[in-house]
Write a protein that holds these residues in place. Structure first.
Motif, PDB file in Angstrom:
ATOM      1  N   LEU A 199       0.820  -1.204   0.000  1.00 47.23           N
ATOM      2  CA  LEU A 199       0.000   0.000   0.000  1.00 47.23           C
ATOM      3  C   LEU A 199       0.854   1.253   0.000  1.00 47.23           C
ATOM      4  O   LEU A 199       0.418   2.310  -0.466  1.00 47.23           O
ATOM      5  N   SER A 200       2.058   1.147   0.560  1.00 49.33           N
ATOM      6  CA  SER A 200       2.938   2.314   0.617  1.00 49.33           C
ATOM      7  C   SER A 200       4.380   1.880   0.756  1.00 49.33           C
ATOM      8  O   SER A 200       4.671   0.790   1.257  1.00 49.33           O
ATOM      9  N   LEU A 201       5.265   2.753   0.300  1.00 46.58           N
ATOM     10  CA  LEU A 201       6.707   2.622   0.494  1.00 46.58           C
ATOM     11  C   LEU A 201       7.212   3.970   0.987  1.00 46.58           C
ATOM     12  O   LEU A 201       6.881   5.018   0.389  1.00 46.58           O
ATOM     13  N   TYR A 202       7.997   3.951   2.068  1.00 51.56           N
ATOM     14  CA  TYR A 202       8.494   5.184   2.673  1.00 51.56           C
ATOM     15  C   TYR A 202       9.979   5.021   2.940  1.00 51.56           C
ATOM     16  O   TYR A 202      10.410   4.002   3.515  1.00 51.56           O
ATOM     17  N   VAL A 203      10.772   5.990   2.530  1.00 51.42           N
ATOM     18  CA  VAL A 203      12.217   5.987   2.763  1.00 51.42           C
ATOM     19  C   VAL A 203      12.596   7.266   3.496  1.00 51.42           C
ATOM     20  O   VAL A 203      12.209   8.369   3.084  1.00 51.42           O
ATOM     21  N   ASP A 204      13.354   7.127   4.587  1.00 53.49           N
ATOM     22  CA  ASP A 204      13.794   8.275   5.380  1.00 53.49           C
ATOM     23  C   ASP A 204      15.273   8.101   5.703  1.00 53.49           C
ATOM     24  O   ASP A 204      15.657   7.121   6.351  1.00 53.49           O
ATOM     25  N   THR A 205      16.094   9.029   5.253  1.00 55.69           N
ATOM     26  CA  THR A 205      17.531   8.958   5.547  1.00 55.69           C
ATOM     27  C   THR A 205      17.920   9.891   6.694  1.00 55.69           C
ATOM     28  O   THR A 205      19.106  10.121   6.933  1.00 55.69           O
ATOM     29  N   HIS A 206      16.934  10.414   7.392  1.00 55.95           N
ATOM     30  CA  HIS A 206      17.168  11.174   8.628  1.00 55.95           C
ATOM     31  C   HIS A 206      18.137  12.346   8.428  1.00 55.95           C
ATOM     32  O   HIS A 206      18.966  12.641   9.301  1.00 55.95           O
ATOM     33  N   GLY A 207      18.052  12.953   7.277  1.00 56.72           N
ATOM     34  CA  GLY A 207      18.918  14.099   7.005  1.00 56.72           C
ATOM     35  C   GLY A 207      20.344  13.740   6.656  1.00 56.72           C
ATOM     36  O   GLY A 207      21.200  14.632   6.522  1.00 56.72           O
ATOM     37  N   THR A 208      20.631  12.439   6.482  1.00 59.29           N
ATOM     38  CA  THR A 208      21.999  12.006   6.180  1.00 59.29           C
ATOM     39  C   THR A 208      22.180  11.623   4.712  1.00 59.29           C
ATOM     40  O   THR A 208      23.264  11.190   4.323  1.00 59.29           O
ATOM     41  N   GLY A 209      21.124  11.718   3.915  1.00 62.47           N
ATOM     42  CA  GLY A 209      21.199  11.260   2.533  1.00 62.47           C
ATOM     43  C   GLY A 209      21.953  12.215   1.621  1.00 62.47           C
ATOM     44  O   GLY A 209      22.039  13.418   1.879  1.00 62.47           O
ATOM     45  N   SER A 210      22.468  11.659   0.561  1.00 59.34           N
ATOM     46  CA  SER A 210      23.212  12.457  -0.416  1.00 59.34           C
ATOM     47  C   SER A 210      22.291  13.112  -1.427  1.00 59.34           C
ATOM     48  O   SER A 210      22.741  13.932  -2.242  1.00 59.34           O
ATOM     49  N   GLY A 211      20.998  12.763  -1.398  1.00 62.13           N
ATOM     50  CA  GLY A 211      20.040  13.337  -2.342  1.00 62.13           C
ATOM     51  C   GLY A 211      18.672  13.434  -1.704  1.00 62.13           C
ATOM     52  O   GLY A 211      18.516  13.340  -0.481  1.00 62.13           O
ATOM     53  N   ASP A 212      17.657  13.589  -2.537  1.00 62.74           N
ATOM     54  CA  ASP A 212      16.280  13.738  -2.081  1.00 62.74           C
ATOM     55  C   ASP A 212      15.678  12.373  -1.752  1.00 62.74           C
ATOM     56  O   ASP A 212      15.786  11.431  -2.536  1.00 62.74           O
ATOM     57  N   ASP A 213      15.022  12.272  -0.591  1.00 62.54           N
ATOM     58  CA  ASP A 213      14.468  10.981  -0.173  1.00 62.54           C
ATOM     59  C   ASP A 213      13.341  10.516  -1.090  1.00 62.54           C
ATOM     60  O   ASP A 213      13.176   9.304  -1.306  1.00 62.54           O
ATOM     61  N   ALA A 214      12.556  11.420  -1.637  1.00 60.80           N
ATOM     62  CA  ALA A 214      11.487  11.034  -2.561  1.00 60.80           C
ATOM     63  C   ALA A 214      12.072  10.398  -3.826  1.00 60.80           C
ATOM     64  O   ALA A 214      11.524   9.420  -4.357  1.00 60.80           O
ATOM     65  N   GLN A 215      13.174  10.944  -4.304  1.00 60.37           N
ATOM     66  CA  GLN A 215      13.833  10.344  -5.466  1.00 60.37           C
ATOM     67  C   GLN A 215      14.423   8.986  -5.115  1.00 60.37           C
ATOM     68  O   GLN A 215      14.416   8.062  -5.934  1.00 60.37           O
ATOM     69  N   LEU A 216      14.920   8.871  -3.883  1.00 64.16           N
ATOM     70  CA  LEU A 216      15.467   7.588  -3.437  1.00 64.16           C
ATOM     71  C   LEU A 216      14.371   6.528  -3.371  1.00 64.16           C
ATOM     72  O   LEU A 216      14.612   5.364  -3.698  1.00 64.16           O
ATOM     73  N   GLU A 217      13.166   6.924  -2.964  1.00 68.70           N
ATOM     74  CA  GLU A 217      12.034   5.985  -2.969  1.00 68.70           C
ATOM     75  C   GLU A 217      11.798   5.426  -4.367  1.00 68.70           C
ATOM     76  O   GLU A 217      11.592   4.212  -4.538  1.00 68.70           O
ATOM     77  N   GLU A 218      11.820   6.292  -5.356  1.00 67.36           N
ATOM     78  CA  GLU A 218      11.612   5.825  -6.727  1.00 67.36           C
ATOM     79  C   GLU A 218      12.738   4.903  -7.168  1.00 67.36           C
ATOM     80  O   GLU A 218      12.508   3.917  -7.885  1.00 67.36           O
ATOM     81  N   ALA A 219      13.961   5.211  -6.750  1.00 66.18           N
ATOM     82  CA  ALA A 219      15.083   4.336  -7.079  1.00 66.18           C
ATOM     83  C   ALA A 219      14.918   2.967  -6.431  1.00 66.18           C
ATOM     84  O   ALA A 219      15.220   1.931  -7.046  1.00 66.18           O
ATOM     85  N   VAL A 220      14.425   2.952  -5.192  1.00 62.52           N
ATOM     86  CA  VAL A 220      14.186   1.686  -4.496  1.00 62.52           C
ATOM     87  C   VAL A 220      13.133   0.867  -5.231  1.00 62.52           C
ATOM     88  O   VAL A 220      13.294  -0.351  -5.427  1.00 62.52           O
ATOM     89  N   ARG A 221      12.039   1.508  -5.652  1.00 62.40           N
ATOM     90  CA  ARG A 221      11.009   0.789  -6.424  1.00 62.40           C
ATOM     91  C   ARG A 221      11.610   0.193  -7.702  1.00 62.40           C
ATOM     92  O   ARG A 221      11.347  -0.961  -8.046  1.00 62.40           O
ATOM     93  N   GLN A 222      12.407   0.993  -8.399  1.00 64.80           N
ATOM     94  CA  GLN A 222      13.000   0.554  -9.658  1.00 64.80           C
ATOM     95  C   GLN A 222      13.932  -0.631  -9.444  1.00 64.80           C
ATOM     96  O   GLN A 222      13.844  -1.648 -10.157  1.00 64.80           O
ATOM     97  N   VAL A 223      14.816  -0.523  -8.472  1.00 69.55           N
ATOM     98  CA  VAL A 223      15.788  -1.592  -8.224  1.00 69.55           C
ATOM     99  C   VAL A 223      15.088  -2.852  -7.721  1.00 69.55           C
ATOM    100  O   VAL A 223      15.436  -3.971  -8.133  1.00 69.55           O
ATOM    101  N   ALA A 224      14.087  -2.692  -6.853  1.00 68.13           N
ATOM    102  CA  ALA A 224      13.348  -3.861  -6.361  1.00 68.13           C
ATOM    103  C   ALA A 224      12.641  -4.573  -7.502  1.00 68.13           C
ATOM    104  O   ALA A 224      12.591  -5.811  -7.552  1.00 68.13           O
TER     105      ALA A 224
END
Length: 405
Positions: free
Chosen positions: A322-347
């Motif tokens: 129903l949902s996918l949520y990614v949070d890097t707690h302010g430590t990420g090298s990019g935008d977390d929303a974009q990282l979510e899409e990358a996770v969907r793609q790689v999965a």
């Protein structure tokens, strides 16, 4: 995020009554999956003085079909239960692998649950239950685990290894540990307190024998924790209540699924509430928690963040999350929303998606690999052949490519 603080996590040994129950439940899961990779299992275990009780629902070809046990199946289950208790090390009057009373109340899976989970026609395999699952990783240790929990586990693994090898013959199976670390600038810098309570042979609560036990524990801790974390200011509490001769299920009842924080991230990350042990991989409580750890660990291993939390949510009988949520707690090298899409793609590319079928096929979860998970944590372990496939870091390149990292 706070950068300067104290944080504590605990662990419990394989001889803790709840962990005895978890290991029995997962030994039963392994038994059924070895007979039928598509088996459905939800096995709960109760342990208490000289007694083990199983309850739950199963479906397994050649073992339990049409409401009937195959010849010899119940006897094989009992042998597996007794062997598990023996390997843990219980040969005590209050809990002995050979003489304990065993009761089996496993029965067939509800057809109303099965119709929602089974694939049929154009319907994909649905989730075995509703719920939310979290995965987490951080760069506090080489295992990409919270340091407080990682060291708590490793202290007890060391005690168990020495008990079984004979290097510490005064130890018995039941034990607990707790590690408090001071963090500065978000990194662990010193251990302020170490707590270890371990079951012991008679007489090791007083005099020279007590001193021997406490000296041994301190040496074991020193061998496990990085030297820079220990100092003369570190406070040790070793068997602080005194004698600990009566332990395990004889000292306290144990139940499957009561150590979910020990099993995961030691309180350093959220938990959806579902236990792992005793469940086959169609249960997303287990399989989705594994895949979120897999994805979060690869994000940190790829250098895309130093901390990462991932959440998935499912509805019973429905395949897609129903949902996918990614949070890097302010430590990420990019935008977390974009990282979510990358996770969907790689999965989708590497696992076949985040459906229950995609997860269990992509991670090869329909195998008898679960007994080893049921003590010293499901995460932060070394992948070895079929074991702990969610601890591999083989998505690093794909995640970097998907994020332009």
């Amino acid at each position: 995020m706070r950068q300067n603080y104290l944080f504590t996590s605990e662990s419990v040994s394989e001889g803790h009554p709840d962990k005895v129950a978890d290991q029995i439940s997962d030994a039963v899961v392994d038994l059924f999956l070895s007979k039928d990779p598509e088996a459905r299992i939800a096995c709960e275990t109760l342990t208490t003085t000289q007694r083990v009780v199983l309850a739950g629902e199963i479906r397994c070809k050649g073992v339990f079909e049409n409401g009937e046990w195959a010849p010899g199946a119940e006897e094989e289950i009992e042998r597996v239960v007794r062997q598990t208790v023996k390997e843990i090390g219980y040969e005590q009057s209050g809990f002995h692998w050979e003489t304990l009373e065993f009761q089996n109340y496993l029965h067939g899976q509800s057809p109303e649950i099965a119709q929602g989970v089974d694939a049929s026609g154009n319907k994909d395999e649905g989730a075995g239950d509703q719920g939310i699952m979290f995965g987490f990783a951080c760069d506090e240790t080489p295992d990409l685990m919270p340091a407080t929990l990682d060291y708590s586990h490793k202290i007890l693994e060391r005690l168990a290894a020495d008990r079984k090898s004979g290097a510490a013959p005064f130890l018995e199976p039941d034990a607990k540990s707790q590690v408090t670390l001071r963090f500065r600038d978000g990194k662990p810098v010193t251990a302020t307190a170490i707590v270890v309570s371990t079951q012991h042979a008679k007489g090791y609560d007083k005099g020279e024998k007590e001193a021997e036990l406490k000296d041994y524990v301190k040496r074991a801790v020193a061998d496990v924790l990085p030297a820079e974390l220990l100092s003369d200011a570190t406070v040790y509490h070793i068997n602080p209540t005194g004698a600990f001769e009566i332990g395990g299920p004889d000292g306290d009842a144990g139940l499957t699924g009561r150590k979910i924080i020990v099993d995961t991230y030691g309180g350093a990350a959220p938990h959806g509430g579902g236990a792992f042990s005793g469940k086959d991989p169609t249960k997303v409580d287990r399989s989705a928690a594994y895949v979120t750890r897999y994805l979060a660990k690869n994000i940190v291993a790829a250098g895309l963040a130093s901390r990462c939390t991932i959440q998935l949510a499912y509805a019973i009988g429905v395949a897609e999350p129903l949902s996918l949520y990614v949070d890097t707690h302010g430590t990420g090298s990019g935008d977390d929303a974009q990282l979510e899409e990358a996770v969907r793609q790689v999965a989708a590319e590497k696992l076949g998606g985040l459906t229950p079928r995609g997860i269990r096929i992509g991670l090869h979860l329909n195998k008898p690999i679960y007994r080893k998970t049921a003590a010293y944590g499901h995460f932060g372990r070394k992948p070895d052949g079929d074991l702990f496939p969610w601890e591999r870091t083989d998505l690093v390149d794909a995640l970097k490519a998907a994020t332009g990292g």
